[in-house]
Design a protein around this motif. Structure first.
Motif, PDB file in Angstrom:
ATOM      1  N   HIS A  41       0.853  -1.198   0.000  1.00 20.00           N
ATOM      2  CA  HIS A  41       0.000   0.000   0.000  1.00 20.00           C
ATOM      3  C   HIS A  41       0.887   1.247   0.000  1.00 20.00           C
ATOM      4  O   HIS A  41       2.019   1.215   0.471  1.00 20.00           O
ATOM      5  CB  HIS A  41      -0.937  -0.022   1.227  1.00 20.00           C
ATOM      6  CG  HIS A  41      -1.964   1.060   1.165  1.00 20.00           C
ATOM      7  ND1 HIS A  41      -1.779   2.288   1.763  1.00 20.00           N
ATOM      8  CD2 HIS A  41      -3.174   1.116   0.533  1.00 20.00           C
ATOM      9  CE1 HIS A  41      -2.853   3.045   1.512  1.00 20.00           C
ATOM     10  NE2 HIS A  41      -3.704   2.369   0.773  1.00 20.00           N
ATOM     11  N   ASP A  57      -3.759   1.505  -4.220  1.00 13.59           N
ATOM     12  CA  ASP A  57      -4.770   1.789  -3.198  1.00 13.59           C
ATOM     13  C   ASP A  57      -5.504   0.481  -2.911  1.00 13.59           C
ATOM     14  O   ASP A  57      -5.186  -0.573  -3.503  1.00 13.59           O
ATOM     15  CB  ASP A  57      -5.707   2.920  -3.645  1.00 13.59           C
ATOM     16  CG  ASP A  57      -6.592   2.577  -4.837  1.00 13.59           C
ATOM     17  OD1 ASP A  57      -6.498   1.448  -5.373  1.00 13.59           O
ATOM     18  OD2 ASP A  57      -7.392   3.431  -5.247  1.00 13.59           O
ATOM     19  N   SER A  58      -6.491   0.524  -2.040  1.00 10.51           N
ATOM     20  CA  SER A  58      -7.142  -0.715  -1.606  1.00 10.51           C
ATOM     21  C   SER A  58      -7.824  -1.446  -2.763  1.00 10.51           C
ATOM     22  O   SER A  58      -7.802  -2.677  -2.808  1.00 10.51           O
ATOM     23  CB  SER A  58      -8.175  -0.413  -0.522  1.00 10.51           C
ATOM     24  OG  SER A  58      -7.563   0.323   0.492  1.00 10.51           O
ATOM     25  N   SER A 146     -12.473   3.547  -1.143  1.00 15.56           N
ATOM     26  CA  SER A 146     -12.672   4.991  -1.299  1.00 15.56           C
ATOM     27  C   SER A 146     -12.693   5.386  -2.776  1.00 15.56           C
ATOM     28  O   SER A 146     -13.197   6.442  -3.126  1.00 15.56           O
ATOM     29  CB  SER A 146     -11.593   5.765  -0.549  1.00 15.56           C
ATOM     30  OG  SER A 146     -10.322   5.373  -1.006  1.00 15.56           O
ATOM     31  N   HIS A 215      -8.039  13.001   1.315  1.00 20.01           N
ATOM     32  CA  HIS A 215      -8.665  11.676   1.236  1.00 20.01           C
ATOM     33  C   HIS A 215     -10.061  11.763   1.859  1.00 20.01           C
ATOM     34  O   HIS A 215     -10.251  12.460   2.866  1.00 20.01           O
ATOM     35  CB  HIS A 215      -7.792  10.669   2.002  1.00 20.01           C
ATOM     36  CG  HIS A 215      -8.150   9.254   1.732  1.00 20.01           C
ATOM     37  ND1 HIS A 215      -9.214   8.630   2.359  1.00 20.01           N
ATOM     38  CD2 HIS A 215      -7.604   8.334   0.891  1.00 20.01           C
ATOM     39  CE1 HIS A 215      -9.291   7.379   1.908  1.00 20.01           C
ATOM     40  NE2 HIS A 215      -8.328   7.182   1.017  1.00 20.01           N
ATOM     41  N   GLU A 217     -11.562  10.008   3.853  1.00 22.04           N
ATOM     42  CA  GLU A 217     -11.680   9.616   5.269  1.00 22.04           C
ATOM     43  C   GLU A 217     -11.531  10.832   6.183  1.00 22.04           C
ATOM     44  O   GLU A 217     -11.715  10.723   7.397  1.00 22.04           O
ATOM     45  CB  GLU A 217     -10.604   8.579   5.628  1.00 22.04           C
ATOM     46  CG  GLU A 217     -10.879   7.197   5.092  1.00 22.04           C
ATOM     47  CD  GLU A 217      -9.745   6.222   5.385  1.00 22.04           C
ATOM     48  OE1 GLU A 217      -8.999   6.416   6.355  1.00 22.04           O
ATOM     49  OE2 GLU A 217      -9.594   5.250   4.617  1.00 22.04           O
ATOM     50  N   THR A 232      -6.095   7.148  -2.461  1.00 23.93           N
ATOM     51  CA  THR A 232      -4.659   7.418  -2.609  1.00 23.93           C
ATOM     52  C   THR A 232      -4.252   7.423  -4.089  1.00 23.93           C
ATOM     53  O   THR A 232      -3.503   8.297  -4.522  1.00 23.93           O
ATOM     54  CB  THR A 232      -3.822   6.397  -1.804  1.00 23.93           C
ATOM     55  OG1 THR A 232      -4.275   5.089  -2.088  1.00 23.93           O
ATOM     56  CG2 THR A 232      -3.927   6.663  -0.316  1.00 23.93           C
TER      57      THR A 232
HETATM   58  P1  13P Z   1      -7.081   3.859  -0.187  1.00 23.32           P
HETATM   59  O1  13P Z   1      -5.679   3.522  -0.512  1.00 23.32           O
HETATM   60  O2  13P Z   1      -8.009   2.878  -0.790  1.00 23.32           O
HETATM   61  O3  13P Z   1      -7.387   5.253  -0.564  1.00 23.32           O
HETATM   62  O4  13P Z   1      -7.265   3.696   1.396  1.00 23.32           O
HETATM   63  C1  13P Z   1      -6.679   4.526   2.304  1.00 23.32           C
HETATM   64  C2  13P Z   1      -6.529   3.898   3.639  1.00 23.32           C
HETATM   65  O5  13P Z   1      -6.783   4.469   4.658  1.00 23.32           O
HETATM   66  C3  13P Z   1      -6.035   2.552   3.708  1.00 23.32           C
HETATM   67  O6  13P Z   1      -5.913   2.178   5.019  1.00 23.32           O
END
Ligand code: 13P
Ligand code: SF4
Length: 330
Positions: A41, A57-58, A146, A215, A217, A232
């Motif tokens: 990641h 990213d995820s 996300s 982001h 979050e 991300t």
């Molecule tokens: P992403 O990489 O999917 O944006 O997720 C961010 C994150 O907080 C992963 O723990």
């Protein structure tokens, strides 16, 4: 102490490493010998990002985990990500350099409490953000990340009632973008909730040409200030495409390594936290180190496993997400 006791205590097998070893070379050798792939990641240490076969990213990491033909997946990320890889590739060995690399957001949603919460809304569909345990995914109808949460909600009929968890900030952002009302679980990420509106305002005044990127979050007050909001990968791509040469970045600092690599000559400033003792590093992500990655590949420990019955239930909601994403070209 045997290896399993050590993993229980420390999270990894703490073995002596000859300081003359070139760990990059050793890891490359082990990867070939064992037909292993390293998925990392963007929040990982720069050394880990540089040795990885795939950084993402995820969503990207889940897509890679589903399609790899390696025998071993070394997941340089946190526990829920390694679990997702195991659910998608149950016959592969999934390793996590430090098995204690958890997630505050995932911890904010214990499955036994979520089950009771879900029972209060029997006619609602359950969408869970991928940052949650395998057990929580098994209680869900669709998983999202996300980078596809907005599109996944939009793919559902307008009158569909929805529970969204565990991230209240991503949930509120999706509600705003889609105009849908959703019942939100009250969870959050410890890294994305620390940004200071006041300090970002002052920083923007000092860097009037800088773009502020965040982001989803992050809290609404921070998102309202952003020129761009994204996962991300979304944030990274924005810094590549946009003509600005300065960016204030409201997410974990690890992503700045890729932003700098992709954008020589551009400047990246981590968004300031509200408490000067705090920092934008995720303490869970940063538990992994190059040394732990080497030891985990060498010993094939710690391994992340998910009970079969959970895999069977959690697989469908993740596959639904991957199918919708593939149809939308995400
Ligand atoms: P992403 O990489 O999917 O944006 O997720 C961010 C994150 O907080 C992963 O723990
Ligand atoms: Fe969890 Fe936040 Fe760390 Fe991501 S950055 S792993 S959501 S605590």
């Amino acid at each position: 102490m045997n290896a399993l006791e050590e993993i229980n205590l420390k999270g990894f097998v703490d073995e002596y490493i000859d300081p003359t070893l070139d760990l990059f070379e050793e890891i490359e050798k082990l990867k070939k010998e064992k037909n292993a792939v390293i998925l990392a990641h963007y929040y990982q240490d720069p050394d880990i990002q540089d040795i990885a076969d795939y950084i993402g990213d995820s969503l990207g990491l889940s897509q890679q985990a589903a399609k790899t033909d390696a025998n071993i997946i070394v997941f340089a990320g946190v526990h829920f990500m390694a679990e997702t890889a195991k659910i998608l590739s149950p016959d592969k060995k999934v390793l996590l350099p430090d098995v204690k690399a958890g997630c505050s957001l995932s911890d904010s949603c214990p499955p036994h409490l979520f089950r009771k919460f879900k029972e209060k809304y029997p006619d609602h569909l359950v969408i869970t953000y991928v940052n949650c345990t395998a057990e929580l995914k098994a209680l869900s109808d669709i998983v999202c990340t996300s980078s596809n949460a907005v599109q996944i909600v939009e793919s559902l009929p307008k009158d569909q009632k929805i529970i969204f968890g565990p991230d209240r900030n991503l949930g509120a952002y999706v509600m705003k973008k889609t105009g849908r009302d959703m019942v939100l679980w009250n969870g959050a990420c410890m890294v994305h909730e620390i940004f200071s509106q006041e300090k970002i305002t002052k920083l923007k005044e000092r860097h009037p040409n800088a773009k502020f990127i965040a982001h989803p979050e992050c809290e609404d007050a921070i998102l309202k200030m952003a020129d761009y909001i994204g996962s991300t990968t979304g944030l990274l791509n924005y810094t590549i495409k946009d003509s600005a040469t300065e960016f204030i970045v409201a997410t974990e600092t690890g992503i700045i390594h890729q932003m700098e690599k992709e954008n020589p000559g551009k400047t990246f400033i981590p968004a300031p936290p509200n408490n000067s003792c705090a920092c934008n590093d995720c303490p869970h992500m940063k538990r992994n180190t190059l040394e732990k990655l080497y030891l985990c590949l060498k010993n094939e420990l710690p391994e992340v496993d998910v009970p079969r019955e959970i895999i069977e239930k959690a697989r469908l909601p993740i596959e639904r997400m991957l199918d919708i994403s593939a149809k939308l070209g995400l």
